[in-house]
Design a protein around this motif. Structure first.
Motif, PDB file in Angstrom:
ATOM      1  N   PHE A   1     -44.671  61.872 -19.888  1.00 53.51           N
ATOM      2  CA  PHE A   1     -46.079  61.523 -19.681  1.00 53.51           C
ATOM      3  C   PHE A   1     -46.354  60.714 -18.423  1.00 53.51           C
ATOM      4  O   PHE A   1     -47.506  60.465 -18.108  1.00 53.51           O
ATOM      5  CB  PHE A   1     -46.612  60.751 -20.897  1.00 53.51           C
ATOM      6  CG  PHE A   1     -46.521  61.534 -22.176  1.00 53.51           C
ATOM      7  CD1 PHE A   1     -47.333  62.641 -22.381  1.00 53.51           C
ATOM      8  CD2 PHE A   1     -45.615  61.185 -23.165  1.00 53.51           C
ATOM      9  CE1 PHE A   1     -47.250  63.374 -23.556  1.00 53.51           C
ATOM     10  CE2 PHE A   1     -45.528  61.911 -24.343  1.00 53.51           C
ATOM     11  CZ  PHE A   1     -46.340  63.007 -24.539  1.00 53.51           C
ATOM     12  N   ALA A   2     -45.312  60.293 -17.718  1.00 55.15           N
ATOM     13  CA  ALA A   2     -45.511  59.472 -16.520  1.00 55.15           C
ATOM     14  C   ALA A   2     -44.633  60.017 -15.401  1.00 55.15           C
ATOM     15  O   ALA A   2     -43.465  59.663 -15.308  1.00 55.15           O
ATOM     16  CB  ALA A   2     -45.148  58.017 -16.826  1.00 55.15           C
ATOM     17  N   PRO A   3     -45.189  60.882 -14.574  1.00 55.91           N
ATOM     18  CA  PRO A   3     -44.360  61.465 -13.517  1.00 55.91           C
ATOM     19  C   PRO A   3     -43.820  60.385 -12.587  1.00 55.91           C
ATOM     20  O   PRO A   3     -44.509  59.431 -12.269  1.00 55.91           O
ATOM     21  CB  PRO A   3     -45.326  62.399 -12.786  1.00 55.91           C
ATOM     22  CG  PRO A   3     -46.675  61.852 -13.086  1.00 55.91           C
ATOM     23  CD  PRO A   3     -46.583  61.230 -14.445  1.00 55.91           C
ATOM     24  N   GLY A   4     -42.588  60.560 -12.218  1.00 57.73           N
ATOM     25  CA  GLY A   4     -42.003  59.621 -11.265  1.00 57.73           C
ATOM     26  C   GLY A   4     -41.025  58.664 -11.903  1.00 57.73           C
ATOM     27  O   GLY A   4     -40.594  58.831 -13.039  1.00 57.73           O
ATOM     28  N   PRO A   5     -40.662  57.651 -11.148  1.00 54.48           N
ATOM     29  CA  PRO A   5     -39.606  56.737 -11.587  1.00 54.48           C
ATOM     30  C   PRO A   5     -40.036  55.878 -12.781  1.00 54.48           C
ATOM     31  O   PRO A   5     -41.220  55.677 -13.035  1.00 54.48           O
ATOM     32  CB  PRO A   5     -39.358  55.865 -10.357  1.00 54.48           C
ATOM     33  CG  PRO A   5     -40.613  55.942  -9.567  1.00 54.48           C
ATOM     34  CD  PRO A   5     -41.211  57.283  -9.847  1.00 54.48           C
ATOM     35  N   PHE A   6     -39.020  55.395 -13.500  1.00 53.63           N
ATOM     36  CA  PHE A   6     -39.264  54.425 -14.563  1.00 53.63           C
ATOM     37  C   PHE A   6     -38.120  53.421 -14.576  1.00 53.63           C
ATOM     38  O   PHE A   6     -37.040  53.672 -14.042  1.00 53.63           O
ATOM     39  CB  PHE A   6     -39.468  55.093 -15.923  1.00 53.63           C
ATOM     40  CG  PHE A   6     -38.311  55.907 -16.447  1.00 53.63           C
ATOM     41  CD1 PHE A   6     -37.328  55.333 -17.241  1.00 53.63           C
ATOM     42  CD2 PHE A   6     -38.229  57.264 -16.173  1.00 53.63           C
ATOM     43  CE1 PHE A   6     -36.278  56.087 -17.735  1.00 53.63           C
ATOM     44  CE2 PHE A   6     -37.180  58.037 -16.667  1.00 53.63           C
ATOM     45  CZ  PHE A   6     -36.198  57.435 -17.457  1.00 53.63           C
ATOM     46  N   THR A   7     -38.397  52.267 -15.161  1.00 55.05           N
ATOM     47  CA  THR A   7     -37.433  51.179 -15.214  1.00 55.05           C
ATOM     48  C   THR A   7     -37.252  50.754 -16.659  1.00 55.05           C
ATOM     49  O   THR A   7     -38.235  50.576 -17.385  1.00 55.05           O
ATOM     50  CB  THR A   7     -37.914  49.975 -14.372  1.00 55.05           C
ATOM     51  OG1 THR A   7     -38.034  50.392 -13.009  1.00 55.05           O
ATOM     52  CG2 THR A   7     -36.952  48.806 -14.460  1.00 55.05           C
ATOM     53  N   LEU A   8     -36.009  50.569 -17.055  1.00 51.57           N
ATOM     54  CA  LEU A   8     -35.667  50.071 -18.386  1.00 51.57           C
ATOM     55  C   LEU A   8     -35.037  48.697 -18.228  1.00 51.57           C
ATOM     56  O   LEU A   8     -34.135  48.511 -17.414  1.00 51.57           O
ATOM     57  CB  LEU A   8     -34.670  51.019 -19.065  1.00 51.57           C
ATOM     58  CG  LEU A   8     -33.997  50.503 -20.342  1.00 51.57           C
ATOM     59  CD1 LEU A   8     -35.021  50.288 -21.456  1.00 51.57           C
ATOM     60  CD2 LEU A   8     -32.898  51.463 -20.782  1.00 51.57           C
ATOM     61  N   ARG A   9     -35.538  47.744 -19.007  1.00 54.86           N
ATOM     62  CA  ARG A   9     -34.959  46.408 -19.011  1.00 54.86           C
ATOM     63  C   ARG A   9     -34.667  46.029 -20.455  1.00 54.86           C
ATOM     64  O   ARG A   9     -35.533  46.132 -21.321  1.00 54.86           O
ATOM     65  CB  ARG A   9     -35.916  45.388 -18.400  1.00 54.86           C
ATOM     66  CG  ARG A   9     -35.342  43.981 -18.325  1.00 54.86           C
ATOM     67  CD  ARG A   9     -36.281  42.996 -17.620  1.00 54.86           C
ATOM     68  NE  ARG A   9     -36.657  43.471 -16.301  1.00 54.86           N
ATOM     69  CZ  ARG A   9     -37.883  43.948 -15.985  1.00 54.86           C
ATOM     70  NH1 ARG A   9     -38.835  44.002 -16.863  1.00 54.86           N
ATOM     71  NH2 ARG A   9     -38.134  44.363 -14.763  1.00 54.86           N
ATOM     72  N   LEU A  10     -33.441  45.612 -20.715  1.00 57.28           N
ATOM     73  CA  LEU A  10     -33.054  45.121 -22.033  1.00 57.28           C
ATOM     74  C   LEU A  10     -32.709  43.645 -21.909  1.00 57.28           C
ATOM     75  O   LEU A  10     -32.003  43.250 -20.970  1.00 57.28           O
ATOM     76  CB  LEU A  10     -31.853  45.875 -22.587  1.00 57.28           C
ATOM     77  CG  LEU A  10     -32.043  47.349 -22.890  1.00 57.28           C
ATOM     78  CD1 LEU A  10     -30.744  47.948 -23.402  1.00 57.28           C
ATOM     79  CD2 LEU A  10     -33.145  47.544 -23.908  1.00 57.28           C
ATOM     80  N   ARG A  11     -33.198  42.873 -22.854  1.00 56.59           N
ATOM     81  CA  ARG A  11     -32.895  41.446 -22.886  1.00 56.59           C
ATOM     82  C   ARG A  11     -32.607  41.063 -24.323  1.00 56.59           C
ATOM     83  O   ARG A  11     -33.366  41.426 -25.228  1.00 56.59           O
ATOM     84  CB  ARG A  11     -34.065  40.632 -22.363  1.00 56.59           C
ATOM     85  CG  ARG A  11     -33.839  39.129 -22.533  1.00 56.59           C
ATOM     86  CD  ARG A  11     -35.049  38.345 -22.160  1.00 56.59           C
ATOM     87  NE  ARG A  11     -35.005  38.125 -20.727  1.00 56.59           N
ATOM     88  CZ  ARG A  11     -35.991  37.557 -20.051  1.00 56.59           C
ATOM     89  NH1 ARG A  11     -37.095  37.211 -20.647  1.00 56.59           N
ATOM     90  NH2 ARG A  11     -35.864  37.361 -18.769  1.00 56.59           N
ATOM     91  N   ALA A  12     -31.521  40.358 -24.524  1.00 57.62           N
ATOM     92  CA  ALA A  12     -31.181  39.839 -25.846  1.00 57.62           C
ATOM     93  C   ALA A  12     -31.380  38.331 -25.817  1.00 57.62           C
ATOM     94  O   ALA A  12     -30.826  37.639 -24.957  1.00 57.62           O
ATOM     95  CB  ALA A  12     -29.746  40.169 -26.191  1.00 57.62           C
ATOM     96  N   VAL A  13     -32.201  37.843 -26.719  1.00 52.29           N
ATOM     97  CA  VAL A  13     -32.435  36.415 -26.862  1.00 52.29           C
ATOM     98  C   VAL A  13     -32.350  36.089 -28.343  1.00 52.29           C
ATOM     99  O   VAL A  13     -33.099  36.669 -29.142  1.00 52.29           O
ATOM    100  CB  VAL A  13     -33.814  35.989 -26.309  1.00 52.29           C
ATOM    101  CG1 VAL A  13     -34.034  34.502 -26.494  1.00 52.29           C
ATOM    102  CG2 VAL A  13     -33.954  36.376 -24.850  1.00 52.29           C
TER     103      VAL A  13
END
Length: 145
Positions: A75-87
């Motif tokens: 649904f979103a042409p182009g790049p994407f970024t994934l960020r995972l954070r454990a707190v």
């Protein structure tokens, strides 16, 4: 007075464990698999430090990451970024993509045309929210670990 000062000083030394990793993708179909594999490696490392509270936590996080990456690709042409954070006992998943439209539930189509992902994410998550940005959005999902 000295005991009170020592108590306050020692409370100030408490620290929350936070682990974070970010991946940037071009927006290819293969990036969905890469996002899942990156998340799996992150979770394996996290499990060595802190075991998940629920037996399904690992698989639930991977499922949500996969759904978010698939939605970013679809649904979103182009790049994407994934960020995972454990707190502490929470995994924060942040997926940034180029489509400013927030995700919305669609009717479920059991013939394979989708509509399950956003329902699934909201069922598994403790909280899910979308933050609009200048050139897209970030979907934040918080899950128990």
């Amino acid at each position: 007075m000295t005991a009170e000062r020592d108590r306050v000083r020692s409370e100030g030394l408490l620290n929350t464990l936070s682990i974070e990793q970010t991946w940037h993708f071009e927006g290819l179909l293969s990036d969905v698999t890469e996002a899942r594999e990156g998340a799996a490696a992150f979770l394996r490392g996290l499990a060595r430090i802190q075991s998940p509270a629920a037996p399904d936590a690992h698989d639930d996080v991977l499922l949500v990451v996969t759904e978010l990456a698939a939605n970013a690709f679809s649904f979103a042409p182009g790049p994407f970024t994934l960020r995972l954070r454990a707190v502490a006992d929470t995994v924060h998943i942040a997926m940034e993509d180029t489509n400013p439209t927030p995700p919305a539930p669609r009717p479920v189509d059991l013939t394979g045309r989708g509509g399950i992902g956003w329902h699934l994410i909201n069922t598994l998550a403790e909280q899910a929210l979308t933050v609009p940005q200048e050139h897209g959005k970030t979907v934040h999902v918080f899950m128990a670990w």
